[in-house]
Design a protein around this motif. Sequence first.
Motif, PDB file in Angstrom:
ATOM      1  N   LEU A  69       4.305   8.952   3.435  1.00 27.66           N
ATOM      2  CA  LEU A  69       3.496   7.745   3.319  1.00 27.66           C
ATOM      3  C   LEU A  69       2.402   7.680   4.384  1.00 27.66           C
ATOM      4  N   GLY A  70       2.276   8.732   5.176  1.00 28.85           N
ATOM      5  CA  GLY A  70       1.284   8.732   6.236  1.00 28.85           C
ATOM      6  C   GLY A  70       1.894   8.362   7.572  1.00 28.85           C
ATOM      7  N   ASP A  71       1.227   8.776   8.644  1.00 26.38           N
ATOM      8  CA  ASP A  71       1.693   8.491  10.008  1.00 26.38           C
ATOM      9  C   ASP A  71       3.096   9.022  10.244  1.00 26.38           C
ATOM     10  N   GLY A  72       3.457  10.107   9.563  1.00 31.04           N
ATOM     11  CA  GLY A  72       4.755  10.720   9.773  1.00 31.04           C
ATOM     12  C   GLY A  72       5.903  10.025   9.076  1.00 31.04           C
ATOM     13  N   ALA A 109       0.842  -1.206   0.000  1.00 27.22           N
ATOM     14  CA  ALA A 109       0.000   0.000   0.000  1.00 27.22           C
ATOM     15  C   ALA A 109       0.872   1.249   0.000  1.00 27.22           C
ATOM     16  N   ALA A 110       1.957   1.208   0.759  1.00 24.97           N
ATOM     17  CA  ALA A 110       2.880   2.335   0.778  1.00 24.97           C
ATOM     18  C   ALA A 110       3.574   2.480  -0.571  1.00 24.97           C
TER      19      ALA A 110
END
Length: 350
Positions: free
Chosen positions: A304-307, A244-245
């Motif tokens: 990629l999200g979540d820092g 997904a990343a």
Amino acid sequence: MPSPPDHPRDRRADASLRSRRRAVEIAQLVSRTVGLLCTVLYMSGVTGYGPDRLSGDMTRACELGLVLMTAANLLGLRNALRPGSRWYQPSSAVQAVFDTVTIIAFVTVSERDFAQTTWPLLGLSISIAAIRHQLTGAILAYLATSVAYLLLVPDLTDAAFVLGIGAMTAIIAGSQSTAFARQLTALQETRRALQHQATHDGLTGLPNRAHLEEYAARLKGGALGVLLLDLNGFKQVNDTHGHAAGDRLLHEIGGRLTTAAGPSAVAGRLGGDEFLILLPGAGRAGATATCERVRDAVRRPVGLGDGVEVTVGVSIGVALRPAGGETTLDCLTAEADAAMYREKHDRRAA
């Protein structure tokens, strides 16, 4: 994301709508021509088709009808030849007005001056407006014909019947035309969606290999630069952060490539982490400058999200075709592929 300009399938996207418009215009051209002939015969009085002697108002109504039908036919001919023009709808509305005025003039004068039942012709103007402008056009034509009948026809014995028939005609013809137009629009949207799926990469939205090949074929004989790109470090992102990343990374890189390549270039995805950029008319200097912009764009961190942020590089192979050259895209891609792997080898060796 933008796709190659003037794609031939994009130009055919509204072919069914243009075909329907052309059919409407041709049918109206034929029917108005019949109307013109009938009006001339009616005015001549030699066939028994009309009264032996026309009143002054009827003569003027017929003359007005001849002028308006001729003008509408000229507009209709233009619309039939250019059904995709931005002037089609305004021209169509003008034709509907001309047709309605012609029919109103003839019906109201004949109902007043002669013992003729001509009010059913009012339904013709309603049907014409419905075909051209769906329910809205039908209702407007119904209102216009109804008001004219009530104001200009002295004997209103049949008024309720005339208005009732007109209302039913407007509702039936208008609703059916509207439903057909909505169905046609839905089919067009579905076709565009399917066409986009067939010619674009589902993950990045960039043109796919087939689309790029078709676009390149239209540049035959012209100068063309081809950049083949392969991301460095993409596998590690997939292995470390998951697919997904990796997909998010590819989507972001795809957008950056389109921007960095410039408005005249076309960036596409071949598959995996391989991208292809076509540079119409580019020479060595232009291709080199594009490579530098692409490298700078790809090297910027990607969130990629979540820092979590990652950074990848890119290897680029370049192939050029001069103006007048006959090298195909397949050959240029193979040449760029070889150059890209030489760059990878040199980077690893260093």
